[in-house]
Enzyme design. Sequence first.
Site, PDB file in Angstrom:
ATOM      1  N   GLU A  35       0.847  -1.200   0.000  1.00  0.00           N
ATOM      2  CA  GLU A  35       0.000   0.000   0.000  1.00  0.00           C
ATOM      3  C   GLU A  35       0.879   1.244   0.000  1.00  0.00           C
ATOM      4  O   GLU A  35       1.774   1.378   0.829  1.00  0.00           O
ATOM      5  CB  GLU A  35      -0.921   0.005   1.209  1.00  0.00           C
ATOM      6  CG  GLU A  35      -1.748   1.270   1.404  1.00  0.00           C
ATOM      7  CD  GLU A  35      -2.583   1.649   0.185  1.00  0.00           C
ATOM      8  OE1 GLU A  35      -2.443   2.782  -0.300  1.00  0.00           O
ATOM      9  OE2 GLU A  35      -3.371   0.793  -0.292  1.00  0.00           O
ATOM     10  N   ARG A  37      -0.282   4.479   0.296  1.00  0.00           N
ATOM     11  CA  ARG A  37      -0.747   5.517   1.220  1.00  0.00           C
ATOM     12  C   ARG A  37      -0.038   5.382   2.570  1.00  0.00           C
ATOM     13  O   ARG A  37       0.451   4.327   2.929  1.00  0.00           O
ATOM     14  CB  ARG A  37      -2.252   5.394   1.463  1.00  0.00           C
ATOM     15  CG  ARG A  37      -3.145   5.836   0.337  1.00  0.00           C
ATOM     16  CD  ARG A  37      -4.593   5.706   0.779  1.00  0.00           C
ATOM     17  NE  ARG A  37      -5.526   5.898  -0.313  1.00  0.00           N
ATOM     18  CZ  ARG A  37      -6.049   7.065  -0.657  1.00  0.00           C
ATOM     19  NH1 ARG A  37      -5.733   8.141   0.036  1.00  0.00           N
ATOM     20  NH2 ARG A  37      -6.876   7.156  -1.677  1.00  0.00           N
ATOM     21  N   GLY A  42      -7.548   2.430   1.857  1.00  0.00           N
ATOM     22  CA  GLY A  42      -7.825   2.892   0.505  1.00  0.00           C
ATOM     23  C   GLY A  42      -8.686   4.149   0.442  1.00  0.00           C
ATOM     24  O   GLY A  42      -8.857   4.873   1.430  1.00  0.00           O
ATOM     25  N   THR A  43      -9.244   4.395  -0.736  1.00  0.00           N
ATOM     26  CA  THR A  43     -10.105   5.557  -0.949  1.00  0.00           C
ATOM     27  C   THR A  43     -11.282   5.547   0.014  1.00  0.00           C
ATOM     28  O   THR A  43     -11.632   6.568   0.608  1.00  0.00           O
ATOM     29  CB  THR A  43     -10.624   5.570  -2.404  1.00  0.00           C
ATOM     30  OG1 THR A  43      -9.513   5.759  -3.287  1.00  0.00           O
ATOM     31  CG2 THR A  43     -11.638   6.683  -2.615  1.00  0.00           C
ATOM     32  N   GLY A 180     -22.151  16.430 -12.661  1.00  0.00           N
ATOM     33  CA  GLY A 180     -22.491  15.019 -12.545  1.00  0.00           C
ATOM     34  C   GLY A 180     -23.506  14.782 -11.442  1.00  0.00           C
ATOM     35  O   GLY A 180     -23.233  15.062 -10.275  1.00  0.00           O
ATOM     36  N   VAL A 237     -20.675  20.281 -19.741  1.00  0.00           N
ATOM     37  CA  VAL A 237     -19.733  21.337 -19.376  1.00  0.00           C
ATOM     38  C   VAL A 237     -18.569  21.273 -20.353  1.00  0.00           C
ATOM     39  O   VAL A 237     -17.903  20.239 -20.469  1.00  0.00           O
ATOM     40  CB  VAL A 237     -19.233  21.157 -17.926  1.00  0.00           C
ATOM     41  CG1 VAL A 237     -18.191  22.221 -17.591  1.00  0.00           C
ATOM     42  CG2 VAL A 237     -20.404  21.225 -16.950  1.00  0.00           C
ATOM     43  N   ASP A 313     -12.495  -2.625  -7.921  1.00  0.00           N
ATOM     44  CA  ASP A 313     -12.779  -1.611  -8.932  1.00  0.00           C
ATOM     45  C   ASP A 313     -11.979  -1.793 -10.221  1.00  0.00           C
ATOM     46  O   ASP A 313     -12.333  -1.201 -11.242  1.00  0.00           O
ATOM     47  CB  ASP A 313     -12.491  -0.209  -8.368  1.00  0.00           C
ATOM     48  CG  ASP A 313     -13.517   0.232  -7.352  1.00  0.00           C
ATOM     49  OD1 ASP A 313     -14.423  -0.557  -7.036  1.00  0.00           O
ATOM     50  OD2 ASP A 313     -13.414   1.379  -6.861  1.00  0.00           O
ATOM     51  N   ALA A 321     -17.502  -0.642  -2.523  1.00  0.00           N
ATOM     52  CA  ALA A 321     -16.613  -1.219  -1.515  1.00  0.00           C
ATOM     53  C   ALA A 321     -17.061  -2.608  -1.087  1.00  0.00           C
ATOM     54  O   ALA A 321     -16.236  -3.515  -0.920  1.00  0.00           O
ATOM     55  CB  ALA A 321     -16.545  -0.291  -0.300  1.00  0.00           C
ATOM     56  N   HIS A 449     -43.578  -4.113  14.074  1.00  0.00           N
ATOM     57  CA  HIS A 449     -44.343  -2.865  13.944  1.00  0.00           C
ATOM     58  C   HIS A 449     -44.077  -1.982  15.160  1.00  0.00           C
ATOM     59  O   HIS A 449     -44.042  -2.480  16.290  1.00  0.00           O
ATOM     60  CB  HIS A 449     -45.838  -3.188  13.875  1.00  0.00           C
ATOM     61  CG  HIS A 449     -46.717  -1.975  13.874  1.00  0.00           C
ATOM     62  ND1 HIS A 449     -46.908  -1.202  12.752  1.00  0.00           N
ATOM     63  CD2 HIS A 449     -47.431  -1.395  14.872  1.00  0.00           C
ATOM     64  CE1 HIS A 449     -47.717  -0.206  13.057  1.00  0.00           C
ATOM     65  NE2 HIS A 449     -48.051  -0.292  14.337  1.00  0.00           N
TER      66      HIS A 449
END
Length: 470
Positions: A35, A37, A42-43, A180, A237, A313, A321, A449
């Site tokens: 990793e 980072r 992760g993100t 978006g 755009v 991804d 995720a 309920h």
Amino acid sequence: MAEYDYDVLVIGAGPGGYVAAIRAAQLGLKTACAESRETLGGTCLNVGCIPSKAMLHASEFYDAAANGAMEHMGIEVSPKLNMEKLHGQRIEAVDGLTKGIEFLFKKNKVDWKKGHAKFVDAHTVEVGGEKVTAKEVVIATGSSVTPLPNVEVDNSKHVVVDSTGALELPKVPEHMVVIGAGVIGLELGSVWRRLGAKVTCVEFLDEVLPGMDGDVRKESRKIFKKQGIEFKLSTKVTGVSVKGNKATLTLEPAKGGDEETMTADCVLVSIGRKPNTEGLGLENIGLETNDRGQIEVDGEFRTAVEGVRAIGDVVPGPMLAHKAEDEGIAVAEWIAGETGIVNHDVIPSVVYTWPEIAGVGLTEEQAVEKMGGDKKAVKTSKFPMMANSRAKTNHEPDGFVKVIAEAESDRVLGVWAIASVAGTMIAEAALAMEFGATSEDIAYTCHAHPTHAEALKEAAMGVQGKPIHI
């Protein structure tokens, strides 16, 4: 037989990667995870799912206090926004969870290899100047923000930002334009709208939330519009220029036409995400990506290169995720000689706005298409949340639950919901579909309920034409 440093090396410590590494270690495989980072997760944990939920949750409280919802219930307050504390609780949440992953790595004896990983060959990866070998390498490098042509993102200036920059704005912008109207754009746009910004969403397509059920998309836009978010649909755009602390956008109709301009204090670019495959050295192992930049895999997540697998991804499917986590568990089990199972037909998706929007399985449009275009082969039922006693009591009348079933077999093909707790409610629908439930199965299952989940029961009853409360 070749000797390797590890049985498994996972590249990437996002949800898919860290889960794959932990599960592999639990199954007795010597495991490392690379990793780049400074923190794990992760993100999702660092700049995505988790911090955005912290901001969404806090902004809901502020909105309830500032716009009369609490006063309506007899709670009179005068809120004051403290941006330092607002961001502080976000950072605290991220810090706690990323350290939690680090603890789990130590507990399960997963070695964290710090640095950017690059293939030397199919079984050798260079990480931070060190060469690491493994019998099996799993690519789980996740995704990053898709850039928009002619638009330069600079998060440090807080004017043109991506999703990461939108989480860290030091003050509430007067006017935010979101490019978006998908999940991320609507979630982060909702945060800043609640905190006081004017928010305009510009979407290339003719409706919000691409890929979701048509009824859900239309109703969601109505709800967001009622909340104060403005929409410019079927609009593209063509450029963004920045002068000082202001941005000027140039827009034109998606099908072509006269150009117009719009000014904003902040522009959020949120047009999707792309797989992270650049810089991995895939060319060194002869592994090519498809036309979407994804890595193709088989049912056991094996790539075209022996000894290299991929999940999350970077492979085809929704960039979620929880999908990556399930694939992480499955790939580790395949590597360990067991059977890994992921039902890609039952992957729930959630938009964490207010109310939440969730779905699992097919949309009505997809279901009809699957049935050869025969609308009579599909039965649907919608139950409004305003007829649900708990939602009505809690002043949460917006939304509905929709059940889509095959007419002949009654088997549930999809469930879609707009409700304050739709993200939690959808788990029941996913479980039902995993077991091949019919709408009758859900209808005849007793629900507590008063709960929001009763709306799913009533919608299921409606497939056969017999709801009680409408």
